[in-house]
Design a protein around this motif. Structure first.
Motif, PDB file in Angstrom:
ATOM      1  N   ASP A 127       0.832  -1.043   0.041  1.00  8.78           N
ATOM      2  CA  ASP A 127      -0.004   0.018  -0.056  1.00  8.78           C
ATOM      3  C   ASP A 127       0.877   1.200  -0.036  1.00  8.78           C
ATOM      4  OD1 ASP A 127      -2.043   1.730   0.112  1.00  8.78           O
ATOM      5  OD2 ASP A 127      -2.650   1.243   2.222  1.00  8.78           O
ATOM      6  N   ALA A 128       0.896   1.856  -1.318  1.00  4.97           N
ATOM      7  CA  ALA A 128       2.119   2.877  -1.410  1.00  4.97           C
ATOM      8  C   ALA A 128       1.444   4.412  -0.426  1.00  4.97           C
ATOM      9  CB  ALA A 128       2.351   3.522  -2.831  1.00  4.97           C
ATOM     10  N   PRO A 129       0.405   4.834  -0.685  1.00  6.00           N
ATOM     11  CA  PRO A 129       0.000   6.018   0.070  1.00  6.00           C
ATOM     12  C   PRO A 129       0.207   6.108   1.419  1.00  6.00           C
ATOM     13  CG  PRO A 129      -1.592   5.329  -1.650  1.00  6.00           C
ATOM     14  CD  PRO A 129      -0.756   4.311  -1.228  1.00  6.00           C
ATOM     15  N   ALA A 130       0.620   7.463   1.595  1.00  5.57           N
ATOM     16  CA  ALA A 130       0.652   7.511   3.349  1.00  5.57           C
ATOM     17  C   ALA A 130      -0.628   7.446   4.017  1.00  5.57           C
ATOM     18  CB  ALA A 130       1.374   8.895   3.569  1.00  5.57           C
ATOM     19  N   TRP A 131      -0.651   7.178   5.223  1.00  5.44           N
ATOM     20  CA  TRP A 131      -1.845   7.223   6.177  1.00  5.44           C
ATOM     21  C   TRP A 131      -2.413   8.561   6.118  1.00  5.44           C
ATOM     22  CZ3 TRP A 131      -4.077   3.032   7.890  1.00  5.44           C
ATOM     23  CH2 TRP A 131      -3.206   2.096   8.305  1.00  5.44           C
ATOM     24  N   PHE A 132      -3.822   8.593   6.313  1.00  2.00           N
ATOM     25  CA  PHE A 132      -4.748   9.747   6.388  1.00  2.00           C
ATOM     26  C   PHE A 132      -4.746  10.727   4.953  1.00  2.00           C
ATOM     27  CE2 PHE A 132      -3.042   9.192  10.664  1.00  2.00           C
ATOM     28  CZ  PHE A 132      -4.060   8.557  11.209  1.00  2.00           C
ATOM     29  N   ARG A 133      -4.193   9.949   3.852  1.00  4.74           N
ATOM     30  CA  ARG A 133      -4.176  10.427   2.563  1.00  4.74           C
ATOM     31  C   ARG A 133      -5.113   9.801   1.600  1.00  4.74           C
ATOM     32  NH1 ARG A 133       1.515  11.836   0.095  1.00  4.74           N
ATOM     33  NH2 ARG A 133       1.586  13.353   2.045  1.00  4.74           N
ATOM     34  N   GLU A 134      -6.135  10.221   1.001  1.00  2.00           N
ATOM     35  CA  GLU A 134      -6.887   9.207   0.378  1.00  2.00           C
ATOM     36  C   GLU A 134      -6.142   9.552  -1.190  1.00  2.00           C
ATOM     37  OE1 GLU A 134     -10.025   7.310  -1.056  1.00  2.00           O
ATOM     38  OE2 GLU A 134      -9.701   8.173   0.926  1.00  2.00           O
ATOM     39  N   PRO A 135      -5.717   8.235  -1.453  1.00  4.15           N
ATOM     40  CA  PRO A 135      -5.008   8.225  -2.914  1.00  4.15           C
ATOM     41  C   PRO A 135      -5.985   8.517  -4.305  1.00  4.15           C
ATOM     42  CG  PRO A 135      -5.547   5.940  -2.112  1.00  4.15           C
ATOM     43  CD  PRO A 135      -5.991   7.000  -1.086  1.00  4.15           C
ATOM     44  N   SER A 136      -5.451   9.323  -4.991  1.00  5.67           N
ATOM     45  CA  SER A 136      -6.283   9.548  -6.072  1.00  5.67           C
ATOM     46  C   SER A 136      -5.426   9.625  -7.400  1.00  5.67           C
ATOM     47  CB  SER A 136      -7.069  11.049  -5.903  1.00  5.67           C
ATOM     48  OG  SER A 136      -6.378  12.220  -5.753  1.00  5.67           O
ATOM     49  N   ALA A 137      -5.685   9.122  -8.499  1.00  2.98           N
ATOM     50  CA  ALA A 137      -4.643   9.429  -9.494  1.00  2.98           C
ATOM     51  C   ALA A 137      -4.913  10.606 -10.279  1.00  2.98           C
ATOM     52  CB  ALA A 137      -5.023   7.980 -10.506  1.00  2.98           C
ATOM     53  N   PRO A 138      -3.955  11.386 -10.567  1.00  3.18           N
ATOM     54  CA  PRO A 138      -4.001  12.611 -11.357  1.00  3.18           C
ATOM     55  C   PRO A 138      -4.785  12.198 -12.574  1.00  3.18           C
ATOM     56  CG  PRO A 138      -1.831  12.451 -10.591  1.00  3.18           C
ATOM     57  CD  PRO A 138      -2.421  11.024 -10.362  1.00  3.18           C
ATOM     58  N   GLU A 139      -5.724  13.109 -13.053  1.00  2.00           N
ATOM     59  CA  GLU A 139      -6.568  12.878 -14.264  1.00  2.00           C
ATOM     60  C   GLU A 139      -5.638  12.666 -15.490  1.00  2.00           C
ATOM     61  OE1 GLU A 139      -9.704  15.462 -16.863  1.00  2.00           O
ATOM     62  OE2 GLU A 139      -9.197  16.223 -14.913  1.00  2.00           O
ATOM     63  N   LEU A 140      -4.625  13.212 -15.652  1.00  2.00           N
ATOM     64  CA  LEU A 140      -3.815  13.085 -17.030  1.00  2.00           C
ATOM     65  C   LEU A 140      -2.600  12.205 -16.869  1.00  2.00           C
ATOM     66  CD1 LEU A 140      -3.083  17.033 -17.889  1.00  2.00           C
ATOM     67  CD2 LEU A 140      -4.430  15.462 -18.868  1.00  2.00           C
ATOM     68  N   VAL A 177       7.656   8.198 -11.480  1.00  2.35           N
ATOM     69  CA  VAL A 177       8.005   7.740 -10.095  1.00  2.35           C
ATOM     70  C   VAL A 177       6.740   7.823  -9.244  1.00  2.35           C
ATOM     71  CG1 VAL A 177       9.456   8.080  -8.267  1.00  2.35           C
ATOM     72  CG2 VAL A 177      10.290   8.332 -10.594  1.00  2.35           C
ATOM     73  N   LEU A 178       6.527   6.758  -8.421  1.00  2.00           N
ATOM     74  CA  LEU A 178       5.420   6.913  -7.343  1.00  2.00           C
ATOM     75  C   LEU A 178       6.040   7.039  -5.897  1.00  2.00           C
ATOM     76  CD1 LEU A 178       2.394   6.971  -6.668  1.00  2.00           C
ATOM     77  CD2 LEU A 178       2.555   4.506  -6.443  1.00  2.00           C
ATOM     78  N   LYS A 179       5.811   8.112  -5.366  1.00  2.00           N
ATOM     79  CA  LYS A 179       6.650   8.536  -4.031  1.00  2.00           C
ATOM     80  C   LYS A 179       5.493   8.968  -2.982  1.00  2.00           C
ATOM     81  CE  LYS A 179       9.946   9.661  -1.109  1.00  2.00           C
ATOM     82  NZ  LYS A 179      10.882   8.542  -0.371  1.00  2.00           N
ATOM     83  N   ALA A 180       5.271   8.124  -2.033  1.00  2.00           N
ATOM     84  CA  ALA A 180       4.429   8.214  -0.693  1.00  2.00           C
ATOM     85  C   ALA A 180       3.167   8.512  -1.546  1.00  2.00           C
ATOM     86  CB  ALA A 180       5.082   9.127  -0.173  1.00  2.00           C
ATOM     87  N   GLY A 181       2.718   7.869  -2.488  1.00  4.47           N
ATOM     88  CA  GLY A 181       1.532   8.160  -3.026  1.00  4.47           C
ATOM     89  C   GLY A 181       1.091   9.235  -4.103  1.00  4.47           C
ATOM     90  N   VAL A 182       2.410  10.132  -4.272  1.00  3.44           N
ATOM     91  CA  VAL A 182       2.228  11.157  -5.186  1.00  3.44           C
ATOM     92  C   VAL A 182       3.120  10.662  -6.569  1.00  3.44           C
ATOM     93  CG1 VAL A 182       2.958  13.466  -5.486  1.00  3.44           C
ATOM     94  CG2 VAL A 182       2.302  13.006  -3.351  1.00  3.44           C
TER      95      VAL A 182
END
Length: 334
Positions: A127-140, A177-182
């Motif tokens: 599970d890559a994203p950090a806690w308390f952060r709702e993962p959302s894929a950028p539209e583009l 690159v995917l870093k901490a959900g970003v």
């Protein structure tokens, strides 16, 4: 350790004939001399690895020879199923393709290996994203991923934090690159001197369009995305911190600061922190991304932090304090 390296070297030579000693040394993370010694060891073990000179030279296997080292060990089958992040594949629009690939791989494995591979999925989840952060894929992101796959130059518009304007660049996108959900895109801006490398947050890309050129850009074969990210991640994180907030912190606030602010900024701030005053409070200059981000981060410290500057950020906390005092029935102490 050496046995695993020899197997990997034989497979590299088989899959990519013509690799030089220097290229193999980079792949195996050893010296050129070690590569030469390992090639001799493979020859003595009956693997016909040979070095050839000239433009088409490098290391080759004898014509018609293929190693028998491609059978998967149970542990290799287990780890292979853990090699991708489901959320990342979904963001990139590749989850269906990944599922199909896993099905095809399972069909080729022996029953014992198939069970080992499938059991790893039941035991581990990444599970890559950090806690308390709702993962959302950028539209583009999917469109940008297609440009990365096809080596297509794109025209990219990028919103700069804390500034109302956006910049537009022609970018040769080399990797994501995917870093901490970003998600970040790394690429080269050919219009800049020496074709400077740049990193952009994908969620700040406001527009993306192809260029008029039909041909893909020529990818620099020496570019190593993993190596670039490792070498530049800390510096990139520092470039995001474009503003500075002057703070006065209690001992407890100072201890909690690393938990709420950007590590790169905190490390720099602590180096220039003042000695504690009579009340034990420390004054320091904290690099921050913007006033908006700093307000959200520092609010978590409550009364353990006082913002001294900039005035705009201090005014935000003053207004928040008045609102809280009114909400909880506390007289305004101006």
């Amino acid at each position: 350790m050496r046995a695993a390296r020899l197997i990997r070297m034989a497979l590299l030579v088989q899959s990519s004939p013509g690799l030089t000693a220097e290229a193999l040394a980079r792949e195996l993370e050893v010296s050129r001399r070690t590569v030469i010694r390992d090639a001799q060891a493979l020859q003595e073990a009956g693997v016909p690895v040979r070095a050839e000179r000239g433009r088409a030279g490098g290391y080759h296997l004898a014509p018609g020879h293929r190693t028998r080292l491609t059978t998967l060990h149970p542990t290799e089958a287990e780890t292979l199923y853990l090699s991708g992040l489901p959320s990342a594949l979904r963001d990139l629009g590749l989850s269906d393709a990944a599922d199909t690939a896993r099905l095809k791989l399972s069909a080729t494995l022996l029953p014992s290996l198939r069970a080992a591979a499938e059991s790893s999925v039941r035991r581990f989840h990444l599970d890559a994203p950090a806690w308390f952060r709702e993962p959302s894929a950028p539209e583009l992101l999917p469109e940008l991923a297609r440009a990365v796959w096809s080596d297509r130059t794109v025209r990219l518009s990028y919103a700069r934090p804390g500034r109302g304007d956006a910049v537009t660049r022609l970018l040769e996108p080399y990797g994501l690159v995917l870093k901490a959900g970003v998600w970040y895109v790394v690429g080269r801006v050919p219009a800049e001197r020496d074709g400077a490398w740049r990193t952009y947050r994908v969620d700040r890309v406001t527009a993306l369009s192809p260029t008029d050129e039909d041909e893909p850009f020529v990818r620099d074969p020496s570019f190593d995305l993993t190596g670039y990210w490792r070498a530049n991640a800390a510096e990139f994180a520092r470039t995001l911190l474009r503003s500075t907030a002057t703070l006065r912190l209690t001992t407890r606030g100072l201890g909690r600061l690393p938990a709420v602010a950007d590590p790169a900024g905190v490390a720099e701030a602590l180096e220039s922190a003042s000695a504690p005053d009579a009340a034990g409070r420390v004054t320091l200059d904290l690099p921050v991304e913007s006033e908006e981000v700093a307000f959200a981060q520092l609010s978590e410290l409550g009364a353990d932090v006082e913002v001294l500057a900039p005035e705009g950020l201090r005014a935000r906390f003053r207004e928040q304090a008045r609102a809280l005092a009114s909400l909880y029935g506390v007289a305004d102490q101006r």
